[in-house]
Design a protein around this motif. Structure first.
Motif, mmCIF file in Angstrom:
data_model
loop_
_atom_site.group_PDB
_atom_site.id
_atom_site.type_symbol
_atom_site.label_atom_id
_atom_site.label_comp_id
_atom_site.label_asym_id
_atom_site.label_seq_id
_atom_site.Cartn_x
_atom_site.Cartn_y
_atom_site.Cartn_z
ATOM 1 N N ILE A 65 27.086 6.355 4.453
ATOM 2 C CA ILE A 65 26.218 6.709 3.328
ATOM 3 C C ILE A 65 24.802 6.816 3.872
ATOM 4 O O ILE A 65 24.315 5.907 4.545
ATOM 5 N N SER A 66 24.160 7.893 3.566
ATOM 6 C CA SER A 66 22.818 8.166 4.067
ATOM 7 C C SER A 66 21.810 7.152 3.537
ATOM 8 O O SER A 66 21.841 6.795 2.355
ATOM 9 N N PRO A 67 20.873 6.716 4.402
ATOM 10 C CA PRO A 67 19.785 5.866 3.919
ATOM 11 C C PRO A 67 18.991 6.539 2.792
ATOM 12 O O PRO A 67 18.450 5.857 1.923
ATOM 13 N N ALA A 68 18.978 7.870 2.788
ATOM 14 C CA ALA A 68 18.289 8.596 1.713
ATOM 15 C C ALA A 68 18.939 8.318 0.362
ATOM 16 O O ALA A 68 18.301 8.443 -0.679
ATOM 17 N N GLU A 69 20.209 7.905 0.376
ATOM 18 C CA GLU A 69 20.902 7.568 -0.863
ATOM 19 C C GLU A 69 20.801 6.083 -1.185
ATOM 20 O O GLU A 69 20.542 5.700 -2.320
ATOM 21 N N PHE A 70 21.009 5.204 -0.183
ATOM 22 C CA PHE A 70 21.065 3.786 -0.522
ATOM 23 C C PHE A 70 19.722 3.069 -0.519
ATOM 24 O O PHE A 70 19.567 2.075 -1.219
ATOM 25 N N ILE A 71 18.713 3.572 0.193
ATOM 26 C CA ILE A 71 17.391 2.915 0.160
ATOM 27 C C ILE A 71 16.777 3.017 -1.243
ATOM 28 O O ILE A 71 16.312 2.015 -1.781
ATOM 29 N N PRO A 72 16.772 4.201 -1.883
ATOM 30 C CA PRO A 72 16.253 4.257 -3.250
ATOM 31 C C PRO A 72 17.022 3.344 -4.217
ATOM 32 O O PRO A 72 16.430 2.734 -5.104
ATOM 33 N N LEU A 73 18.345 3.229 -4.034
ATOM 34 C CA LEU A 73 19.137 2.313 -4.864
ATOM 35 C C LEU A 73 18.698 0.870 -4.642
ATOM 36 O O LEU A 73 18.599 0.089 -5.588
ATOM 37 N N ALA A 74 18.453 0.515 -3.380
ATOM 38 C CA ALA A 74 17.994 -0.843 -3.061
ATOM 39 C C ALA A 74 16.634 -1.103 -3.702
ATOM 40 O O ALA A 74 16.401 -2.180 -4.265
ATOM 41 N N GLU A 75 15.753 -0.137 -3.643
ATOM 42 C CA GLU A 75 14.426 -0.297 -4.251
ATOM 43 C C GLU A 75 14.541 -0.438 -5.764
ATOM 44 O O GLU A 75 13.918 -1.313 -6.362
ATOM 45 N N GLU A 76 15.333 0.409 -6.363
ATOM 46 C CA GLU A 76 15.493 0.422 -7.824
ATOM 47 C C GLU A 76 16.156 -0.851 -8.349
ATOM 48 O O GLU A 76 15.818 -1.342 -9.427
ATOM 49 N N SER A 77 17.085 -1.416 -7.573
ATOM 50 C CA SER A 77 17.859 -2.562 -8.041
ATOM 51 C C SER A 77 17.299 -3.907 -7.603
ATOM 52 O O SER A 77 17.857 -4.944 -7.935
ATOM 53 N N GLY A 78 16.211 -3.894 -6.828
ATOM 54 C CA GLY A 78 15.646 -5.152 -6.343
ATOM 55 C C GLY A 78 16.324 -5.660 -5.084
ATOM 56 O O GLY A 78 16.014 -6.755 -4.610
ATOM 57 N N LEU A 79 17.236 -4.895 -4.514
ATOM 58 C CA LEU A 79 17.920 -5.315 -3.290
ATOM 59 C C LEU A 79 17.127 -5.001 -2.030
ATOM 60 O O LEU A 79 17.539 -5.355 -0.925
ATOM 61 N N VAL A 80 15.963 -4.367 -2.185
ATOM 62 C CA VAL A 80 15.166 -4.011 -1.013
ATOM 63 C C VAL A 80 14.665 -5.266 -0.291
ATOM 64 O O VAL A 80 14.528 -5.262 0.935
ATOM 65 N N VAL A 81 14.433 -6.354 -1.004
ATOM 66 C CA VAL A 81 13.971 -7.586 -0.356
ATOM 67 C C VAL A 81 15.071 -8.184 0.528
ATOM 68 O O VAL A 81 14.843 -8.405 1.715
ATOM 69 N N PRO A 82 16.295 -8.442 -0.004
ATOM 70 C CA PRO A 82 17.317 -8.965 0.908
ATOM 71 C C PRO A 82 17.703 -7.971 2.009
ATOM 72 O O PRO A 82 18.001 -8.376 3.131
ATOM 73 N N LEU A 83 17.667 -6.685 1.719
ATOM 74 C CA LEU A 83 17.951 -5.689 2.747
ATOM 75 C C LEU A 83 16.877 -5.747 3.831
ATOM 76 O O LEU A 83 17.185 -5.756 5.026
ATOM 77 N N GLY A 84 15.628 -5.805 3.412
ATOM 78 C CA GLY A 84 14.519 -5.899 4.365
ATOM 79 C C GLY A 84 14.600 -7.167 5.197
ATOM 80 O O GLY A 84 14.335 -7.151 6.398
ATOM 81 N N GLU A 85 14.973 -8.263 4.568
ATOM 82 C CA GLU A 85 15.117 -9.521 5.301
ATOM 83 C C GLU A 85 16.229 -9.404 6.337
ATOM 84 O O GLU A 85 16.080 -9.849 7.481
#
Length: 136
Positions: A65-85
Motif C-alpha cells: 500500500i502506497s505511503p500516499a494512501e496510508f500516511i493521510p489515513l494515519a494523519e486523519e485518524s491520529g495514528l501518525v504519532v505512533p507511526l512516527g514513533e
C-alpha cells in the motif's frame, strides 16, 4: 427532506474504517518496514553521504500500500504519532547498527514539515535511543 442512502458511499466508508483498523494493528504489531535508500555524492568515488528511510506497508491481502494512501489515513485518524514513533525507533536502531560503518557520522533523522507534528510529542530520550518507556 428524505435522507438518501448511497451504498457506494457506505462501502467507501466501511473500507476506510477497515483500513484504519488494519493500520492500527500493523503499527502495534511492528509490521511496517523501513527501506533505506542511499544518498550518493556525485564524485569519482561515488561515496555514500547518507541514507533516506522509506516506510512501506505490505498489507496481508492487498499487497504493498502506497505511503500516499496510508500516511493521510494515519494523519486523519491520529495514528501518525505512533507511526512516527515506530519510524524513529526503527531508524535509531539502524543508526546504532551502522555506528561502526563508514556512514556513521553521516546519518541522521529528518522529517518533512507536514510530519513534524508528531515530533513535538516525542521525548528526547526516544530520539537519542535511551527511552525506557513511552514518553508523551
Amino acid at each position: 427532506a428524505l435522507p438518501i442512502f448511497d451504498p457506494k458511499l457506505q462501502k467507501m466508508m466501511e473500507d476506510k474504517i477497515t483500513l484504519i483498523d488494519c493500520l492500527k494493528e500493523t503499527i502495534e504489531k511492528n509490521l511496517m518496514s523501513l527501506y533505506y535508500q542511499t544518498q550518493i555524492f556525485s564524485n569519482p568515488q561515488e561515496e555514500i553521504v547518507g541514507v533516506e528511510a522509506l516506510i512501506r506497508w505490505n498489507h496481508p491481502t492487498r499487497g504493498m500500500i502506497s505511503p500516499a494512501e496510508f500516511i493521510p489515513l494515519a494523519e486523519e485518524s491520529g495514528l501518525v504519532v505512533p507511526l512516527g514513533e515506530w519510524i524513529m525507533d526503527e531508524a535509531c536502531k539502524q543508526i546504532k547498527i551502522w555506528e561502526s560503518d563508514k556512514i556513521k557520522n553521516k546519518t541522521g533523522i529528518r522529517a518533512i514539515p507536514r510530519g513534524m507534528a508528531f515530533f513535538s510529542c516525542l521525548s528526547i530520550e526516544t530520539i537519542s535511543g535511551t527511552n525506557k518507556g513511552k514518553s508523551f
